[in-house]
Each structure stands twice: as C-alpha cells, then as structure tokens.
Design an enzyme around this catalytic site. Structure first.
Site, PDB file in Angstrom:
ATOM      1  N   ASN A 119       4.924   7.251   3.285  1.00 38.62           N
ATOM      2  CA  ASN A 119       5.891   7.385   4.383  1.00 38.62           C
ATOM      3  C   ASN A 119       7.146   6.600   4.081  1.00 38.62           C
ATOM      4  O   ASN A 119       7.139   5.712   3.231  1.00 38.62           O
ATOM      5  CB  ASN A 119       5.334   6.774   5.682  1.00 38.62           C
ATOM      6  CG  ASN A 119       4.189   7.574   6.273  1.00 38.62           C
ATOM      7  OD1 ASN A 119       4.112   8.781   6.111  1.00 38.62           O
ATOM      8  ND2 ASN A 119       3.304   6.875   6.945  1.00 38.62           N
ATOM      9  N   GLY A 145       3.192   3.668   4.311  1.00 35.95           N
ATOM     10  CA  GLY A 145       2.043   4.575   4.283  1.00 35.95           C
ATOM     11  C   GLY A 145       0.921   3.860   3.553  1.00 35.95           C
ATOM     12  O   GLY A 145       1.160   3.219   2.522  1.00 35.95           O
ATOM     13  N   ALA A 203       0.365  -4.967   6.372  1.00 40.62           N
ATOM     14  CA  ALA A 203      -0.103  -4.580   5.033  1.00 40.62           C
ATOM     15  C   ALA A 203      -1.140  -5.514   4.415  1.00 40.62           C
ATOM     16  O   ALA A 203      -1.507  -5.348   3.249  1.00 40.62           O
ATOM     17  CB  ALA A 203       1.061  -4.380   4.055  1.00 40.62           C
ATOM     18  N   ALA A 204      -1.663  -6.481   5.177  1.00 42.73           N
ATOM     19  CA  ALA A 204      -2.723  -7.354   4.626  1.00 42.73           C
ATOM     20  C   ALA A 204      -3.927  -6.521   4.195  1.00 42.73           C
ATOM     21  O   ALA A 204      -4.499  -6.739   3.118  1.00 42.73           O
ATOM     22  CB  ALA A 204      -3.153  -8.400   5.653  1.00 42.73           C
ATOM     23  N   GLY A 205      -4.297  -5.554   5.031  1.00 41.28           N
ATOM     24  CA  GLY A 205      -5.436  -4.699   4.703  1.00 41.28           C
ATOM     25  C   GLY A 205      -5.167  -3.872   3.439  1.00 41.28           C
ATOM     26  O   GLY A 205      -6.084  -3.624   2.645  1.00 41.28           O
ATOM     27  N   ASP A 206      -3.918  -3.455   3.234  1.00 38.97           N
ATOM     28  CA  ASP A 206      -3.572  -2.672   2.039  1.00 38.97           C
ATOM     29  C   ASP A 206      -3.606  -3.556   0.784  1.00 38.97           C
ATOM     30  O   ASP A 206      -4.092  -3.127  -0.271  1.00 38.97           O
ATOM     31  CB  ASP A 206      -2.186  -2.031   2.194  1.00 38.97           C
ATOM     32  CG  ASP A 206      -2.161  -0.995   3.303  1.00 38.97           C
ATOM     33  OD1 ASP A 206      -3.226  -0.438   3.631  1.00 38.97           O
ATOM     34  OD2 ASP A 206      -1.077  -0.752   3.865  1.00 38.97           O
TER      35      ASP A 206
HETATM   36  P1  ADP Z   1      -6.409  -4.876   8.673  1.00 38.63           P
HETATM   37  O1  ADP Z   1      -4.936  -5.134   8.627  1.00 38.63           O
HETATM   38  O2  ADP Z   1      -6.828  -3.666   7.904  1.00 38.63           O
HETATM   39  O3  ADP Z   1      -7.028  -4.966  10.036  1.00 38.63           O
HETATM   40  P2  ADP Z   1      -7.206  -7.616   8.155  1.00 38.63           P
HETATM   41  O4  ADP Z   1      -6.242  -8.048   9.181  1.00 38.63           O
HETATM   42  O5  ADP Z   1      -8.657  -7.900   8.419  1.00 38.63           O
HETATM   43  O6  ADP Z   1      -7.047  -6.066   7.805  1.00 38.63           O
HETATM   44  O7  ADP Z   1      -6.771  -8.300   6.779  1.00 38.63           O
HETATM   45  C1  ADP Z   1      -7.330  -7.956   5.533  1.00 38.63           C
HETATM   46  C2  ADP Z   1      -7.696  -9.208   4.768  1.00 38.63           C
HETATM   47  O8  ADP Z   1      -6.520 -10.010   4.569  1.00 38.63           O
HETATM   48  C3  ADP Z   1      -8.698 -10.102   5.483  1.00 38.63           C
HETATM   49  O9  ADP Z   1     -10.014  -9.693   5.164  1.00 38.63           O
HETATM   50  C4  ADP Z   1      -8.342 -11.477   4.912  1.00 38.63           C
HETATM   51  O10 ADP Z   1      -8.987 -11.677   3.680  1.00 38.63           O
HETATM   52  C5  ADP Z   1      -6.839 -11.383   4.688  1.00 38.63           C
HETATM   53  N1  ADP Z   1      -6.115 -11.954   5.849  1.00 38.63           N
HETATM   54  C6  ADP Z   1      -5.625 -11.281   6.915  1.00 38.63           C
HETATM   55  N2  ADP Z   1      -5.054 -12.129   7.826  1.00 38.63           N
HETATM   56  C7  ADP Z   1      -5.197 -13.367   7.298  1.00 38.63           C
HETATM   57  C8  ADP Z   1      -4.834 -14.694   7.722  1.00 38.63           C
HETATM   58  N3  ADP Z   1      -4.235 -14.895   8.896  1.00 38.63           N
HETATM   59  N4  ADP Z   1      -5.133 -15.742   6.906  1.00 38.63           N
HETATM   60  C9  ADP Z   1      -5.777 -15.554   5.730  1.00 38.63           C
HETATM   61  N5  ADP Z   1      -6.141 -14.343   5.278  1.00 38.63           N
HETATM   62  C10 ADP Z   1      -5.866 -13.257   6.028  1.00 38.63           C
END
Ligand code: ADP
Length: 300
Positions: free
Chosen positions: A12, A40, A241-244
């Site tokens: 996207n 995306g 994008a943490a999940g990505d």
């Molecule tokens: P999504 O965005 O898909 O819901 P998450 O929020 O669970 O995914 O984040 C994915 C991964 O990124 C987590 O499993 C963790 O390892 C890391 N992460 C996310 N937020 C944090 C944070 N605040 N501090 C440290 N690690 C984080």
C-alpha cells in the site's frame, strides 16, 4: 548462505495527515503535517526480512499509478527482489490515515490492486518452491493465500502465516500452515473463543507464536514446548509495524535453521528495535541493530 524468504502479500501507500484533533464527520480541520510512506503488511514484512539478512522476494500487486512506482522503488532500495510484482491497471492499495497529537487515528484502507492479486502464475509458484520459507498475511484475497500455502507445502517450503488482520480461516488454509503468528485478538478470532486457548490453536496448526506487545511473545508447539519469551526493555516511541518487524525477522531466523525459541527471541529483538523509532518502513531494523539488542538480552 542467507535463507531464501518469499513474502506473498499486500503493498500500500500510506497517506498520513497529522492534525491537532481528528475531524468530526463533515468537518474540515487545518492539519499540522503530511507524510507519504509505502506500507502494507506484505511489503513491510518483505523489507523487514531483507533488512534482517534474508534473500527476499516479494510477490504482490501494485496499480498503474505513481504510488505503484514509489512502492516498487522502496522495496528495491531495501534489497527486496520486487521483479515479480504484478502491475494491474488501476489504483495501488492506499491507506488514508489521520493522526491527532495524542496518537489516536482513523484509517480508511482502499485495497486497490491488492484485491486483484488472484490465481498464482507458474513463475510465482516456482519462486515459492525455490524458497526456504514462505510468509503470508491476510490483506490479499484469502484464496490466494491458500494457494500460496498449498504450493509451498507441495514443494517442501516451510510456511508462516501471520493471520492479520483478524478473521476466521478456512480449514484448507490452516492445513498448510507450519507456523502461525498471531496477536491476542487474532488468536481469539481464529479459535473462536474470547480467551487464549493454546491447545485449541495447536489442534489447528503444529506451531504457534503469540505476540504480546510489551510483554514479548509466547511460543508453543505440538511436542509440548510452551515458553514465554520476554520482551527487550526499550524506550517506546511508535509501535507501528512492530508485528511486521517481528514476523520478517522470525522468517529469516527460522530459515537459518535456528531453534524456534531462539528465533522468537531474536524476532523479539527486531520488534523492540522497531518501536524505538517513529514511522513504519523506516523503523524496520537492520540485522546489526537486531544483533546488538539481542546480545543485550538478560533473558537469554
Ligand atoms: P502486533 O503489532 O502485530 O499486535 P505486537 O504489538 O505484539 O504485534 O508486537 C510484536 C513484537 O514486537 C512483540 O512480540 C515484542 O517482541 C515486540 N514489541 C512490541 N511492543 C514492544 C514494546 N513496547 N517493548 C518491547 N518490545 C515490543
């Protein structure tokens, strides 16, 4: 040898307007700023995998517009092989995002070319067959995801499904998933329960990673492993994008043959490295950044 990762998914253009507050229906507010960034989940995870050290191919569809050209350039600049991306006549996928100063947002996603990505070609199947790991998400037609997973299974390519955004899944898709990556909302939707029921998830797929945001993740499989893998403590600026970042890094680590609990710990470092930066694709960490944070892990 760098593991070969194929991502089949969405691309996207994110159009982000920033303003003091979100407009009410029918209202216009004067904004603070505007940003345009490729996004995306498919494209983000491809960039994440390439930056994490994978030899990465992205398969997806862009439109015949200027956004498509920019998306392609972004993928290529990040080291992703985007030569097999389809161009379909019409609009690229676009996310129109409004963000206020507290970080609250409203989003409209127009899938555009992503929804025309159906019926895998012979060369797309070959790319899947030649890979070590296939990664899919759920922002393209679910029939295409099912087809890609089936092609991977037939060729002995390992499969990861990041089941986002949340939806229930057809059994013929789940049958070809080797590793399911979900957050708590997605896990509840797939198992059809309000709580997290790991045995119910493991009845559907052999391995599950549950991401727990600031609490890290949990890995469970049918051999009886069920481990909580702690998060890396970092200063959080933006969780976009943490999940990505997590899923892209996990695909590389698993493709390298690392044991899954260790691969999940490394992916936790990627997720944590991502939330220290503002933005989406620019925040996806390099292998060096992931390794540096990983080396600091008190839980290792
Ligand atoms: P999504 O965005 O898909 O819901 P998450 O929020 O669970 O995914 O984040 C994915 C991964 O990124 C987590 O499993 C963790 O390892 C890391 N992460 C996310 N937020 C944090 C944070 N605040 N501090 C440290 N690690 C984080």
């Amino acid at each position: 040898m760098a593991p070969r990762v194929v991502i089949v998914g969405s691309a996207n253009m994110d159009l982000v307007g920033l303003s003091a507050r979100l407009p009410l229906p029918g209202e216009t507010v004067l904004g603070d700023d505007f940003m345009m960034t490729p996004g995306g989940k498919g494209a983000n995870q491809a960039i994440a995998a390439a930056r994490a050290g994978g030899q990465t191919v992205f398969l997806g569809a862009i439109g015949s517009d200027a956004f498509g050209v920019t998306i392609n350039a972004r993928l290529t600049a990040a080291g992703v092989d985007a030569s097999g991306v389809r161009t379909s006549y019409g609009s690229s996928g676009v996310a129109v995002i409004m963000v206020d100063r507290s970080g609250e947002n409203s989003i409209v996603v127009a899938p555009g070319a992503n929804s025309s990505f159906t019926g895998l070609t012979e060369s797309e199947r070959r790319a899947i067959a030649e890979a070590d790991v296939l990664v899919c998400q759920l922002e393209i037609p679910v029939e295409t995801v099912t087809e890609a997973m089936r092609a991977a299974r037939a060729a002995g390519t390992r499969t990861i499904l990041n089941a986002a955004p949340a939806r229930s899944l057809p059994p013929e898709l789940l049958d070809n998933v080797d590793l399911l990556v979900v957050n708590e909302i997605e896990a509840a939707t797939i198992s059809g329960r309000s709580d997290i029921d790991m045995p119910a998830l493991l009845a559907l797929v052999p391995r599950v990673v549950l991401t727990l945001s600031g609490s890290g993740s949990r890995y469970a499989d049918r051999s009886g492993t069920d481990a909580v893998v702690p998060a890396f403590p970092v200063e959080v600026l933006d969780t976009t994008a943490a999940g990505d970042a997590f899923t892209g890094a996990l695909s590389v680590a698993w493709g390298e043959g690392r044991p899954l609990v260790e691969a999940v710990r490394w992916a936790n470092a990627a997720g944590a490295a991502c939330v220290r930066h503002v933005g989406a694709s620019n925040a996806l960490p390099t292998r060096d950044e992931i390794d540096a944070l990983y080396a600091s892990d008190p839980g290792a």
